[in-house]
Design a protein around this motif. Structure first.
Motif, PDB file in Angstrom:
ATOM      1  N   ALA A  29      -6.633  -3.663   9.168  1.00 44.67           N
ATOM      2  CA  ALA A  29      -5.488  -4.544   8.991  1.00 44.67           C
ATOM      3  C   ALA A  29      -5.397  -5.561  10.112  1.00 44.67           C
ATOM      4  O   ALA A  29      -5.697  -5.260  11.267  1.00 44.67           O
ATOM      5  N   SER A  30      -4.990  -6.747   9.741  1.00 45.18           N
ATOM      6  CA  SER A  30      -4.714  -7.776  10.750  1.00 45.18           C
ATOM      7  C   SER A  30      -3.226  -7.753  11.069  1.00 45.18           C
ATOM      8  O   SER A  30      -2.428  -7.197  10.317  1.00 45.18           O
ATOM      9  N   GLY A  31      -2.862  -8.371  12.156  1.00 46.55           N
ATOM     10  CA  GLY A  31      -1.441  -8.438  12.482  1.00 46.55           C
ATOM     11  C   GLY A  31      -1.036  -7.407  13.504  1.00 46.55           C
ATOM     12  O   GLY A  31      -1.599  -6.324  13.578  1.00 46.55           O
ATOM     13  N   ARG A  32      -0.016  -7.740  14.271  1.00 40.10           N
ATOM     14  CA  ARG A  32       0.417  -6.880  15.363  1.00 40.10           C
ATOM     15  C   ARG A  32       1.419  -5.837  14.938  1.00 40.10           C
ATOM     16  O   ARG A  32       1.820  -5.006  15.728  1.00 40.10           O
ATOM     17  N   THR A  33       1.827  -5.863  13.658  1.00 41.40           N
ATOM     18  CA  THR A  33       2.876  -4.954  13.219  1.00 41.40           C
ATOM     19  C   THR A  33       2.340  -3.817  12.357  1.00 41.40           C
ATOM     20  O   THR A  33       3.099  -3.163  11.659  1.00 41.40           O
ATOM     21  N   PHE A  34       1.039  -3.576  12.424  1.00 43.13           N
ATOM     22  CA  PHE A  34       0.425  -2.552  11.578  1.00 43.13           C
ATOM     23  C   PHE A  34       1.128  -1.213  11.731  1.00 43.13           C
ATOM     24  O   PHE A  34       1.368  -0.507  10.756  1.00 43.13           O
ATOM     25  N   SER A  35       1.466  -0.855  12.957  1.00 43.93           N
ATOM     26  CA  SER A  35       2.036   0.470  13.211  1.00 43.93           C
ATOM     27  C   SER A  35       3.424   0.644  12.618  1.00 43.93           C
ATOM     28  O   SER A  35       3.951   1.758  12.599  1.00 43.93           O
ATOM     29  N   SER A  36       4.020  -0.414  12.121  1.00 45.96           N
ATOM     30  CA  SER A  36       5.344  -0.299  11.517  1.00 45.96           C
ATOM     31  C   SER A  36       5.283  -0.067  10.011  1.00 45.96           C
ATOM     32  O   SER A  36       6.322   0.140   9.371  1.00 45.96           O
ATOM     33  N   TYR A  37       4.084  -0.086   9.446  1.00 43.13           N
ATOM     34  CA  TYR A  37       3.925   0.040   8.001  1.00 43.13           C
ATOM     35  C   TYR A  37       3.448   1.425   7.589  1.00 43.13           C
ATOM     36  O   TYR A  37       2.574   2.006   8.237  1.00 43.13           O
ATOM     37  N   ALA A  38       3.993   1.904   6.481  1.00 39.31           N
ATOM     38  CA  ALA A  38       3.357   3.007   5.784  1.00 39.31           C
ATOM     39  C   ALA A  38       2.134   2.450   5.065  1.00 39.31           C
ATOM     40  O   ALA A  38       2.136   1.295   4.629  1.00 39.31           O
ATOM     41  N   MET A  39       1.099   3.250   4.962  1.00 44.71           N
ATOM     42  CA  MET A  39      -0.141   2.795   4.331  1.00 44.71           C
ATOM     43  C   MET A  39      -0.476   3.696   3.158  1.00 44.71           C
ATOM     44  O   MET A  39      -0.450   4.929   3.270  1.00 44.71           O
ATOM     45  N   GLY A  40      -0.800   3.070   2.050  1.00 46.17           N
ATOM     46  CA  GLY A  40      -1.132   3.828   0.856  1.00 46.17           C
ATOM     47  C   GLY A  40      -2.536   3.543   0.383  1.00 46.17           C
ATOM     48  O   GLY A  40      -3.111   2.492   0.670  1.00 46.17           O
ATOM     49  N   TRP A  41      -3.086   4.509  -0.330  1.00 45.79           N
ATOM     50  CA  TRP A  41      -4.350   4.334  -1.040  1.00 45.79           C
ATOM     51  C   TRP A  41      -4.072   4.512  -2.535  1.00 45.79           C
ATOM     52  O   TRP A  41      -3.411   5.474  -2.945  1.00 45.79           O
ATOM     53  N   PHE A  42      -4.619   3.599  -3.313  1.00 47.22           N
ATOM     54  CA  PHE A  42      -4.511   3.640  -4.760  1.00 47.22           C
ATOM     55  C   PHE A  42      -5.902   3.442  -5.343  1.00 47.22           C
ATOM     56  O   PHE A  42      -6.812   2.996  -4.641  1.00 47.22           O
ATOM     57  N   ARG A  43      -6.060   3.742  -6.610  1.00 49.75           N
ATOM     58  CA  ARG A  43      -7.350   3.509  -7.257  1.00 49.75           C
ATOM     59  C   ARG A  43      -7.130   3.081  -8.701  1.00 49.75           C
ATOM     60  O   ARG A  43      -6.112   3.388  -9.313  1.00 49.75           O
TER      61      ARG A  43
END
Length: 122
Positions: free
Chosen positions: A24-38
């Motif tokens: 991920a780009s951007g300095r706010t990555f740690s503030s996001y929940a991250m999901g995987w989909f298919r």
């Protein structure tokens, strides 16, 4: 704004393993929940796994529970999906997504990667 780039997909035999990465780009990555989909051909995009912003919380679809493991490294702005004991029915394009809500619905995620193909042969 967050830009996501998946990698690590490929062709593997049933029973094998793959590790997907999502940078991920951007300095706010740690503030996001991250999901995987298919998304498999002819099917709707479906939830696979999600991880909270801190990494303390994880959640999996029943179809992958016990076989897939999601993790993240906030220092590297990267989330991972370790996939073991792969089955032909795991064949799909895998997408990572970022959102402020930790959940399993597509609508809870604001940013999406372009996807990486995973093909599992029998």
């Amino acid at each position: 704004q967050v830009q996501l780039v998946e990698s690590g997909g490929g062709l593997v035999q049933a029973g094998g393993s793959l590790r997907l990465s999502c940078a991920a780009s951007g300095r706010t990555f740690s503030s996001y929940a991250m999901g995987w989909f298919r998304q498999a051909p002819g099917k709707e995009r479906e939830f696979v796994s999600t991880i909270s912003w801190s990494g303390a919380g994880t959640y999996y679809a029943d179809s992958v529970k016990g076989r897939f493991t999601v993790s993240r490294d906030n220092a590297k702005n990267t989330v991972y999906l370790q996939m073991n004991s792969l089955k032909p029915e795991d064949t799909a394009v895998y997408y990572c997504a970022a959102g402020h809500r930790y959940g399993s619905s597509l609508g809870e995620y604001d940013y999406w990667g372009q996807g990486t193909q995973v093909t599992v042969s029998s």
